[in-house]
Design a protein around this motif. Structure first.
Motif, short mmCIF file in Angstrom:
data_model
loop_
_atom_site.label_atom_id
_atom_site.label_comp_id
_atom_site.label_asym_id
_atom_site.label_seq_id
_atom_site.Cartn_x
_atom_site.Cartn_y
_atom_site.Cartn_z
N TYR A 111 0.81 -1.23 0.00
CA TYR A 111 0.00 0.00 0.00
C TYR A 111 0.84 1.28 0.00
N ARG A 112 2.11 1.20 0.37
CA ARG A 112 2.91 2.42 0.58
C ARG A 112 3.11 3.26 -0.67
N PRO A 113 3.38 2.68 -1.86
CA PRO A 113 3.49 3.54 -3.05
C PRO A 113 2.21 4.34 -3.31
N LEU A 114 1.07 3.70 -3.07
CA LEU A 114 -0.20 4.39 -3.25
C LEU A 114 -0.34 5.50 -2.20
N ALA A 115 0.11 5.23 -0.98
CA ALA A 115 0.05 6.26 0.07
C ALA A 115 0.94 7.45 -0.29
N ARG A 116 2.11 7.19 -0.88
CA ARG A 116 2.98 8.30 -1.28
C ARG A 116 2.31 9.17 -2.34
N PHE B 51 -0.93 9.55 -2.78
CA PHE B 51 -1.99 10.31 -2.12
C PHE B 51 -1.40 11.47 -1.32
N ARG B 52 -0.29 11.21 -0.64
CA ARG B 52 0.31 12.27 0.17
C ARG B 52 0.79 13.42 -0.71
N ASN B 53 1.41 13.09 -1.82
CA ASN B 53 1.88 14.13 -2.74
C ASN B 53 0.71 14.96 -3.27
N ARG B 54 -0.38 14.30 -3.60
CA ARG B 54 -1.55 15.02 -4.09
C ARG B 54 -2.08 15.98 -3.02
N LEU B 55 -2.15 15.50 -1.80
CA LEU B 55 -2.68 16.34 -0.73
C LEU B 55 -1.73 17.49 -0.41
N GLY C 208 -8.28 -3.16 0.48
CA GLY C 208 -7.23 -3.01 1.48
C GLY C 208 -6.18 -1.99 1.08
N LEU C 209 -5.76 -2.03 -0.19
CA LEU C 209 -4.75 -1.07 -0.65
C LEU C 209 -5.26 0.36 -0.52
N LEU C 210 -6.50 0.59 -0.92
CA LEU C 210 -7.07 1.92 -0.80
C LEU C 210 -7.24 2.34 0.66
N LEU C 211 -7.75 1.46 1.48
CA LEU C 211 -7.98 1.79 2.88
C LEU C 211 -6.68 2.15 3.59
N TYR C 212 -5.68 1.27 3.48
CA TYR C 212 -4.43 1.49 4.21
C TYR C 212 -3.72 2.74 3.70
N ALA C 213 -3.76 2.97 2.38
CA ALA C 213 -3.09 4.14 1.82
C ALA C 213 -3.80 5.42 2.24
N LYS D 165 -4.06 0.87 -11.76
CA LYS D 165 -5.41 1.41 -11.87
C LYS D 165 -5.80 2.19 -10.63
N LEU D 166 -5.34 1.75 -9.49
CA LEU D 166 -5.65 2.48 -8.27
C LEU D 166 -4.86 3.80 -8.22
N ARG D 167 -3.64 3.80 -8.73
CA ARG D 167 -2.88 5.05 -8.80
C ARG D 167 -3.59 6.06 -9.70
N GLN D 168 -4.14 5.55 -10.80
CA GLN D 168 -4.89 6.43 -11.70
C GLN D 168 -6.10 7.03 -10.98
N LEU D 169 -6.79 6.20 -10.20
CA LEU D 169 -7.92 6.70 -9.43
C LEU D 169 -7.47 7.78 -8.44
N GLY D 170 -6.30 7.55 -7.82
CA GLY D 170 -5.81 8.46 -6.81
C GLY D 170 -5.58 9.86 -7.34
N THR D 171 -5.15 9.97 -8.58
CA THR D 171 -4.91 11.29 -9.16
C THR D 171 -6.21 12.03 -9.44
N GLU D 172 -7.32 11.30 -9.46
CA GLU D 172 -8.60 11.93 -9.79
C GLU D 172 -9.47 12.23 -8.58
N ILE D 173 -9.34 11.43 -7.52
CA ILE D 173 -10.26 11.60 -6.40
C ILE D 173 -9.76 12.62 -5.39
N LEU D 174 -8.44 12.79 -5.26
CA LEU D 174 -7.91 13.75 -4.30
C LEU D 174 -7.66 15.08 -5.01
N VAL D 175 -8.70 15.81 -5.24
CA VAL D 175 -8.59 17.09 -5.97
C VAL D 175 -9.23 18.20 -5.14
#
Length: 634
Positions: free
Chosen positions: A415-420, A422-426, A496-501, A624-634
């Motif tokens: 989950y950590r790459p996805l968390a990074r 998300f953190r960068n987006r925020l 799980g990947l989305l939740l933990y990230a 695919k989850l990384r792609q979602l991450g760039t769109e939902i945290l806006v």
């Protein structure tokens, strides 16, 4: 069984219902019970580094020591039958474990096994088994006499435990030829000591000695008549003295000396016996349990020296009964009493067991607050107040399931790459901005230079602007209907990947699942996903797919956050087979916040999602989850 969120249940009643839904074994072996036992044992033993573990592989308890002189106590996690008493089962589980812990606390505080082991060096190898057995039963007599005198409130639990264990145990050996039980002399001595001190402390009758001394009674008998006479003339007269000596001698080393002298007397008689019993007692192993069902604390341990003399063996004093050392109930010793259920003890034991069950159910304050939020969110959807909640059968799962380690391990490691991301987006979103050309703020040297000091148009200042922190509330809907089948593992992994990230970057998350056609709160807001892992990654599926019903819970719950300046997002993880596709699409269309579809099917999603992504098994889920991450945290 799962607990239905009922508007008629107040907070206390809900907590009680959740605790009762936890099975007995989970309570008996859980961390809450272990901590309670360890806390109480440390206080009684005055050994503050003692550790307690619960072990289902042993019958009663084991006392160990470590290289650092700290004590370790293993207490059984098994279900102990109660053929003699009829306590509430959960209360009985607690009373058993509590009595065993108190027993070991007495040994830690008052026994001196280092001294005893040193004395055994004078014996021959074949004699140590008998010595261990006799020391164990005599030291138990001393310790439990001390316990019931110093802490009389433990009398009833210890007595009930002894009575029940003795009902299913025997010191004698089954005799296939003559019937009944045969007693080599060593076993007869053991049984006689046990009979003496149990009668003195608890008023319990082993119902062995009278039969054993009667040559005409075959129920309990010696191997030969000569052995019966040896026992009756050479050992039986000495037994009352040694039992009373150990029960009244405070110093452990003095008790050990008296016991060792008695052992030497017994060994001398065994040397001439037809059946001495040494072979059986030298080979007696198993789980460290003595013949009467209680632990053999003297065998294969080195628990060190006694912490203090057993002062209460001399005389009990009111000052000895410390308020913080009281056991369950207020019973004083009454050796004439029958082994009946004490209502007060049962009530207090049941309360302790309920507390442990509630803790095992993980009924946190945050979870309770979220359940109340859910009640408020959906209560007004019916014709009368709270009709909406009644009509939805919203369930809190309580099954003792275990997370699939393959899914859980991958979630924790990936989950950590996805968390990074998300953190960068925020961080980009929340970056401080400098607004130039303002009339208020600090003087802007760059603008001053460019404009010229003489012009002084009044817009030569700058202001640091902090954008409002955007708090996200993201609710996940997990489809566990039967049609998900093997796809549930991929769904759990994506979840799980989305939740933990998301939780790693401070986003509030909740999970609602559809299982057996019922809406379940798999993880409420305010509770970590890792603490709820057994409810999230167990892999079970079943029932139909009334996804619209789940949305009728999640939508009003997220709408309650609209007034709190939060960003709300709903994820739906499904194989895209809703029971009523039209109603499902209409419900999504009427939602005022983004609804993201994570589609586990091969075909494109049919719902009118704000955004959807295909995550069928075998696809690059991380990408695919990384792609979602760039769109939902806006």
């Amino acid at each position: 069984m799962p607990v239905t969120l009922d508007p008629d249940l107040d907070r206390d009643a809900l907590v009680s219902a959740l605790g009762q839904a936890v099975d007995r074994q989970t309570v008996r072996t859980g961390e809450a019970r272990r901590r309670r036992l360890q806390r109480n044992l440390r206080r009684l033993a005055r050994a503050w580094e003692t550790t307690v573990r619960i072990d289902e592989s042993i019958r009663t308890t084991e006392l160990e020591s470590t290289a650092t002189s700290e004590y370790g106590v293993a207490i059984t996690g098994r279900r102990v039958p109660q053929p003699v008493t009829d306590y509430d089962p959960r209360a009985w589980d607690w009373l058993v474990q509590r009595a065993l812990a108190v027993h070991e606390a007495g040994h830690i505080r008052y026994s001196d096994y280092a001294d005893w082991e040193a004395r055994l060096g004078e014996l021959e190898t074949g004699e140590t088994g008998v010595a261990h057995t006799l020391h164990n039963v005599l030291e138990d007599a001393a310790i439990e006499t001390q316990i019931v005198r110093r802490w009389p409130n433990y009398y009833e639990p210890l007595r009930a435990l002894r009575a029940n264990l003795l009902e299913e145990a025997s010191v004698g050996i089954p005799d296939p030829e003559r019937g009944g039980f045969v007693y080599p002399i060593a076993h007869a001595v053991h049984a006689s000591i046990l009979d003496r001190w149990l009668a003195a402390d608890y008023g319990l009758d082993l119902e062995v000695i009278e039969s054993l001394l009667d040559p005409a009674d075959p129920a309990h008998h010696f191997t030969t008549e000569a052995d019966r006479r040896r026992f009756e003339t050479e050992l039986w007269p000495r037994l009352p003295g040694i039992v009373e000596t150990v029960r009244s001698t405070p110093e452990a080393t003095d008790r050990n000396a008296a016991i060792f002298e008695f052992v030497q007397t017994v060994l001398a008689v065994l040397a001439d016996a037809d059946a001495d019993g040494r072979t059986q007692q030298n080979g007696r192993a198993g789980e460290g349990a003595a013949g009467e069902g209680m632990p053999d604390d003297s065998r294969n341990n080195d628990s060190g020296e006694s912490i203090a003399p057993a002062d209460a063996l001399d005389a009990a004093d009111a000052a000895d009964f410390d308020p913080d050392e009281r056991g369950p109930g207020d019973s004083a010793p009454d050796s004439a009493a029958s082994v009946e259920v004490d209502p007060e003890i049962q009530a207090e034991a049941a309360e302790a067991a309920a507390d442990d069950a509630r803790e095992e159910a993980d009924v946190t304050e945050a979870a309770l607050e979220e359940y109340e939020e859910l009640e408020a969110a959906v209560a007004g959807d019916g014709d009368r107040a709270r009709d909406g909640l009644r009509s939805l059968d919203l369930v809190i799962p309580t099954e003792s399931w275990t997370a699939d380690p393959t899914v859980l391990d991958r979630v924790r490691s990936d989950y950590r790459p996805l968390a990074r991301l998300f953190r960068n987006r925020l961080q980009h979103e929340r970056r401080t901005k400098i607004r130039r050309g303002t009339r208020r703020g600090r003087l802007d040297s760059k603008r001053l230079y460019r404009t010229g000091i003489e012009s002084n148009p009044g817009t030569l200042k700058r202001r640091r602007e902090e954008p409002d922190r955007k708090d996200y509330y993201m609710a996940f809907v997990l489809d566990r209907s039967a049609s998900m089948g093997r796809k549930i593992r991929q769904a759990e992994l994506a979840l799980g990947l989305l939740l933990y990230a998301l939780e790693d970057v401070g986003v509030e998350t909740a999970v609602f699942e559809l299982f057996d056609s019922t809406v379940r709160i798999a993880k409420p807001f305010g509770v970590s996903s890792d603490s709820n892992r057994d409810r999230l990654f167990h892999g079970r599926t079943g029932g139909g797919t009334p996804l619209t019903t789940v949305l009728q819970v999640v939508r009003p719950r997220l709408n309650r956050e609209s007034a709190r300046e939060t960003r709300r997002v709903m994820f739906v993880l499904t194989d895209d087979k809703p029971a009523n596709p039209g109603s499902f699409s209409e419900t999504i269309a009427g939602t005022t916040f983004p609804v993201i579809g994570v589609n586990l099917a091969d075909a494109p999603a049919t719902g009118t999602y704000t955004r959807s992504v295909a995550a069928e098994p075998g696809s690059d889920l991380q990408a695919k989850l990384r792609q979602l991450g760039t769109e939902i945290l806006v």
